[in-house]
Scaffold this active site. Structure first.
Site, PDB file in Angstrom:
ATOM      1  N   GLY A   1       0.851  -1.013  -0.385  1.00 31.18           N
ATOM      2  CA  GLY A   1      -0.242   0.034   0.145  1.00 31.18           C
ATOM      3  C   GLY A   1       0.919   1.313  -0.186  1.00 31.18           C
ATOM      4  O   GLY A   1       2.259   1.189  -0.059  1.00 31.18           O
ATOM      5  N   PRO A   2       0.108   1.940  -0.827  1.00 30.98           N
ATOM      6  CA  PRO A   2       1.024   4.170  -0.139  1.00 30.98           C
ATOM      7  C   PRO A   2       1.390   3.528   0.726  1.00 30.98           C
ATOM      8  O   PRO A   2       1.136   3.401   2.359  1.00 30.98           O
ATOM      9  CB  PRO A   2      -0.228   4.248  -0.614  1.00 30.98           C
ATOM     10  CG  PRO A   2      -0.865   3.925  -1.328  1.00 30.98           C
ATOM     11  CD  PRO A   2      -1.148   2.620  -0.749  1.00 30.98           C
ATOM     12  N   PRO A   3       2.774   5.095   1.222  1.00 28.55           N
ATOM     13  CA  PRO A   3       2.881   5.097   2.485  1.00 28.55           C
ATOM     14  C   PRO A   3       2.033   5.997   3.352  1.00 28.55           C
ATOM     15  O   PRO A   3       1.077   6.400   2.999  1.00 28.55           O
ATOM     16  CB  PRO A   3       3.992   6.154   2.010  1.00 28.55           C
ATOM     17  CG  PRO A   3       4.117   6.056   0.727  1.00 28.55           C
ATOM     18  CD  PRO A   3       3.071   5.076  -0.401  1.00 28.55           C
ATOM     19  N   GLY A   4       2.761   5.501   4.798  1.00 37.71           N
ATOM     20  CA  GLY A   4       1.833   6.173   6.069  1.00 37.71           C
ATOM     21  C   GLY A   4       0.296   5.831   5.983  1.00 37.71           C
ATOM     22  O   GLY A   4      -0.948   5.828   6.761  1.00 37.71           O
ATOM     23  N   THR A   5       0.209   4.424   5.481  1.00 38.26           N
ATOM     24  CA  THR A   5      -1.028   3.711   5.758  1.00 38.26           C
ATOM     25  C   THR A   5      -1.099   2.924   6.858  1.00 38.26           C
ATOM     26  O   THR A   5      -2.202   1.866   7.011  1.00 38.26           O
ATOM     27  CB  THR A   5      -1.921   3.028   3.934  1.00 38.26           C
ATOM     28  OG1 THR A   5      -0.985   2.038   3.665  1.00 38.26           O
ATOM     29  CG2 THR A   5      -2.504   4.414   3.453  1.00 38.26           C
ATOM     30  N   GLY A   6      -0.419   2.964   7.391  1.00 37.71           N
ATOM     31  CA  GLY A   6      -0.429   2.025   9.036  1.00 37.71           C
ATOM     32  C   GLY A   6       0.462   0.185   8.098  1.00 37.71           C
ATOM     33  O   GLY A   6       0.156  -0.267   9.430  1.00 37.71           O
ATOM     34  N   LYS A   7       0.889   0.150   7.684  1.00 38.82           N
ATOM     35  CA  LYS A   7       1.287  -1.459   7.208  1.00 38.82           C
ATOM     36  C   LYS A   7       2.554  -1.559   8.255  1.00 38.82           C
ATOM     37  O   LYS A   7       2.607  -2.417   9.308  1.00 38.82           O
ATOM     38  CB  LYS A   7       2.253  -1.312   5.816  1.00 38.82           C
ATOM     39  CG  LYS A   7       1.500  -0.711   5.076  1.00 38.82           C
ATOM     40  CD  LYS A   7       2.081  -0.979   3.234  1.00 38.82           C
ATOM     41  CE  LYS A   7       2.924   0.477   3.314  1.00 38.82           C
ATOM     42  NZ  LYS A   7       3.117   1.400   3.411  1.00 38.82           N
ATOM     43  N   THR A   8       3.504  -0.732   8.823  1.00 41.19           N
ATOM     44  CA  THR A   8       4.132  -1.166   9.556  1.00 41.19           C
ATOM     45  C   THR A   8       3.657  -1.431  11.564  1.00 41.19           C
ATOM     46  O   THR A   8       4.188  -2.362  11.752  1.00 41.19           O
ATOM     47  CB  THR A   8       5.504  -0.138   9.790  1.00 41.19           C
ATOM     48  OG1 THR A   8       6.240  -0.316   8.874  1.00 41.19           O
ATOM     49  CG2 THR A   8       7.095  -0.047  10.950  1.00 41.19           C
TER      50      THR A   8
ATOM     51  N   SER B   1      -5.447   3.820 -18.176  1.00 39.79           N
ATOM     52  CA  SER B   1      -6.609   3.653 -17.760  1.00 39.79           C
ATOM     53  C   SER B   1      -6.723   4.703 -18.202  1.00 39.79           C
ATOM     54  O   SER B   1      -7.511   5.157 -18.334  1.00 39.79           O
ATOM     55  CB  SER B   1      -6.021   3.692 -15.944  1.00 39.79           C
ATOM     56  OG  SER B   1      -5.604   4.650 -15.975  1.00 39.79           O
TER      57      SER B   1
ATOM     58  N   LYS C   1      -9.154   6.468  -7.344  1.00 40.19           N
ATOM     59  CA  LYS C   1     -10.326   6.057  -8.316  1.00 40.19           C
ATOM     60  C   LYS C   1     -11.850   6.864  -7.866  1.00 40.19           C
ATOM     61  O   LYS C   1     -12.050   8.285  -7.952  1.00 40.19           O
ATOM     62  CB  LYS C   1      -9.995   5.505 -10.025  1.00 40.19           C
ATOM     63  CG  LYS C   1      -8.448   5.238 -10.228  1.00 40.19           C
ATOM     64  CD  LYS C   1      -8.410   4.213 -11.412  1.00 40.19           C
ATOM     65  CE  LYS C   1      -7.031   4.185 -11.963  1.00 40.19           C
ATOM     66  NZ  LYS C   1      -7.056   3.236 -13.278  1.00 40.19           N
TER      67      LYS C   1
END
Length: 778
Positions: free
Chosen positions: A359-366, A682, A725
């Site tokens: 996912g994009p940075p800052g989405t809470g993966k870590t 797209s 989108k």
């Protein structure tokens, strides 16, 4: 021999014996001792001092004291801090302790003195020659002792050698040589002169022998070693002392390692390897550098958690509660983790999955990985792989190299202390390869469930079982992960947050965290929902919440300054005063056009910070049939534009387009914000619609947005990033969104919060797109 019995105050000494004729000082702090000294000073200044058998006894009785002591005369008293008195005394004569009682708070002793100590018969008594022989023997022993000791002054030796009286000689030697109090007590208890003489001779002879042996040991050590090798000197001294004493009780390092090996929770294969290394270590005592390398290797093997495991949490409800408490949303991740826990609880075993959060940075993966570790009661180890280029970082260095060490995986296990931790492989899409090796290939053995049962680290050399480790990898872009590595991981996509999700995260997590971080807990600091929403839309543009957290931290800092400068007790941030803290708005959402226009179509695009809307503008002008693209368009979008042109030309008759139109007119396609690079498969149907509208001059509906790729035959192909989108279309105020038919399943998985208010239509070909996008047909 006549005895004189008398009573006098007494003091019990700790670790000290006073002999007759000795002038010495000692400190007293016990109340009984102080009162005894005070009582002696009020009488004839005489005191009976006797040594305790156990120096640690605080309140000794008569059985805790030696029975022979000394009558002393107090010469001087000095008061010290903390109720301590320093007493200077001179020993007068020996005395035997008969009785002792506590009287008026001090020890009152009944003692019998020995005024005449020469009554005992002994060889040479009354014989001048015998006396002289004893004196000479004693002087000779003292002289040898003084030479061996090296710390006895020559002046004292000269004075002792001038004494010709046996009793005086015995007393002076006993007084001036350094002895333990037990030895002095034996001399004191030798009441008769000959007994004292014998005791002193034995002590002097023993001390002289001890010092001679000590010198011999030092000479042996010195002959073996180099003077500059301090560590080697210490080891050889220890070795020789053990050889001379036959002392095998003290374990050396090798024996200590052997003990630790037997305690180790590991298989016999591992223990046998460690025993071999310990044997090598024992045989390399003379080679300091080699011994240091082997020592480090043995210590590493002993610290590895070979078969040591922690107990996982089996309470699914508690785990769910922990995950919900720490993170808002992320339902797919939470469900997958709870499924793993359920299977592990039912089977008591099972292969740990290799999860990859994308996912994009800052989405809470870590942070979700850390919450998973807490929920499952696992040790947490984070390994950052961003920019790692050396394969040895994963597999470790071979021990033949200087400064060799285990790889990050083995070192992570060592830090965790158990073989089943949660290990986070952060930024797995950013590992790189160069001449030092292929890092991603090294990770294959780590992440392949069929291979990681016997993962071989180059430094450790013994196979390490990684099958119990719960690996969680994170990545921003799947395209950056090599295909063989991706094939071994279970992907879980963490997409962009909606405005509502960001609002919940800000209220429930970010705001509380920043208030604690900036010391505002004891003040009234509030942020309204309107201010948070405005921060989300007008001050940040991102897929995650990292920038939002920075903005919240910024207003917290400014509030803290206000509280201290203006002595405020409360600060409230609202939508109306937010600009005072964060300045002017940085981002504006591009809303839907107010009226239908020719040649302008609103497309949808995915970026690393979420979804955006892109206006595609097309103009037709008289020319020579040239085709121009502007707006930093990438190669993929250029091909989409050319495909769209070819499709429009192929259906020109259907739309009544003059066959010579494309030879006599130039077509210019432009996407605004030209400085921003744009690319992706797209935008085909968007460009085709804009081109047809410009050629036919049919307006395009202003409230319609679209996304999808086009083929030469007009088929609409599926696309990715649909959630972002649709979110961008909703934020822009679009009413209808056209998406490929093959993305219907993806739309069903998107939450109703995002789809609410959107009329989503599924397209299979361009005819359907044009029918819904164009206002009318000529």
């Amino acid at each position: 021999m006549s005895e004189e019995i008398t009573r006098m105050p007494a003091v019990a000494l700790r670790g000290m014996t006073i002999l007759p004729s000795m002038i010495v000082h000692f400190d007293v702090s016990r109340d009984k001792s102080i009162k005894a000294i005070e009582q002696a000073m009020t009488a004839d200044q005489k005191l009976f001092v006797v040594t305790q058998r156990d120096p640690e006894a605080s309140d000794p009785g008569i059985d805790d004291l030696y029975h022979i002591g000394t009558v002393v005369e107090i010469k001087q008293l000095v008061k010290l801090p903390k109720n301590i008195i320093r007493v200077l005394v001179e020993g007068l004569e020996r005395a035997e302790l008969l009785e002792m009682e506590v009287s008026a708070g001090y020890l009152d002793a009944k003692v019998a003195t020995f005024p005449d100590v020469k009554d005992q018969d002994y060889p040479g008594k009354g014989d001048e020659v015998g006396q002289q022989a004893m004196i000479r023997n004693l002087k000779e022993l003292f002289q040898k002792y003084a030479q061996a000791n090296g710390k006895i002054s020559q002046e004292l030796v000269r004075q002792i050698m001038e004494i010709e009286d046996l009793e005086h000689l015995t007393d002076q030697i006993a007084i001036h040589i350094p002895l333990y109090y037990e030895e002095k007590q034996r001399i004191l208890e030798a009441v008769f002169l000959y007994d004292r003489y014998e005791e002193l001779c034995v002590i002097l002879a023993n001390e002289e022998n001890i010092m001679r042996i000590k010198v011999q040991l030092q000479e042996k050590v010195k002959a073996r070693i180099d003077k500059n090798q301090k560590e080697y000197i210490l080891r050889e001294q220890l070795k020789l002392i053990r050889e001379e004493l036959g002392d095998d009780t003290t374990l050396d390092d090798a024996q200590h390692f052997l003990e630790e090996t037997e305690k180790l929770t590991a298989g016999e294969e591992v223990k046998e390897k460690i025993r071999k290394e310990i044997k090598r270590f024992s045989n390399s005592a003379g080679n300091t550098s080699e011994a240091g390398v082997i020592r480090g290797y043995i210590e590493t093997l002993l610290e590895m958690p070979w078969d040591k495991m922690s107990e996982d949490n089996e309470d699914i409800s508690a785990a769910r509660k922990q995950l919900d408490q720490d993170h808002y949303g992320l339902e797919k991740v939470k469900e997958r983790v709870l499924e793993f826990l359920a299977v592990r609880t039912l089977t008591r075993k099972g292969d740990s999955p290799i999860l990859c959060l994308v996912g994009p940075p800052g989405t809470g993966k870590t942070s979700i990985a850390k919450s998973i570790a807490e929920a499952l009661n696992k040790q947490y180890v984070r390994i950052c792989l961003g920019g790692v280029r050396d394969e040895a970082e994963i597999r470790g260095h071979r021990r033949t190299y200087v400064g060799a060490m285990p790889g990050r995986i083995a070192n992570g296990l060592k830090m965790a202390g158990v073989k089943n931790p949660l290990m986070l492989l952060d930024e797995v899409d950013k590992v790189s390869s160069d001449y030092k090796g292929d890092t991603s290939s090294a990770l294959l053995e780590v992440l392949d469930p069929e291979q990681n049962v016997r993962f071989r680290d180059h430094y450790i050399e013994i196979p390490v079982d990684l099958s119990e480790v719960l690996f969680i990898a994170t990545a921003n872009d799947v395209q950056g992960i090599p295909r063989p590595l991706l094939d071994r991981m279970e992907l879980i996509e963490i997409s962009s947050y909606t405005e509502n999700e960001k609002l919940h995260i800000a209220k429930e997590h970010l705001l509380k965290k920043q208030i604690r971080k900036h010391g505002l807990e004891n003040y009234t600091f509030t942020v309204s929902d309107g201010a948070l929403k405005k921060m989300i839309t007008s001050y940040t543009r991102e897929a995650g919440v990292r920038g939002l957290e920075r903005r919240i931290g910024e207003i917290c800092r400014k509030a803290a300054k206000e509280i201290l400068e203006e002595k405020k007790t409360a600060v409230r941030i609202t939508e109306s005063n937010l600009s005072r803290y964060l300045g002017k708005e940085r981002y504006h959402v591009e809303k839907a056009n107010e009226k239908d226009e020719v040649g302008i179509v609103r497309g949808l695009a995915w970026t690393s910070v979420g979804g955006v809307t892109l206006q595609v503008e097309v103009n037709c002008m008289p020319g020579k049939g040239d085709f121009k693209l502007t707006g930093q368009i990438g190669d993929v979008m250029k091909e989409s534009a050319q495909t769209a042109i070819s499709y429009i030309r192929s259906v020109g008759d259907k739309w009544n387009i003059d066959r010579g139109f494309f030879r006599e007119h130039d077509i210019h396609i432009h996407i605004p914000e030209g400085a921003v690079p744009k690319d992706g498969p797209s935008a085909g149907i968007t460009m085709a619609t804009a081109i047809l509208s410009a050629i036919t001059e049919i307006p395009v509906r202003a409230d319609v947005a679209m996304t999808g790729e086009i083929t030469l035959r007009g088929r609409v192909l599926p696309i990715g990033g649909l959630k972002e989108k649709l979110l961008a279309a909703k934020n822009a105020g679009m009413h209808r969104v056209l998406v490929p038919e093959k993305n219907r399943v993806d739309v069903q998985e998107i939450s109703g919060e995002i789809k609410k208010g959107l009329d989503i239509r599924f397209m299979e070909n361009m005819d359907e797109v044009l029918e819904l996008a164009l206002c009318s047909q000529k």
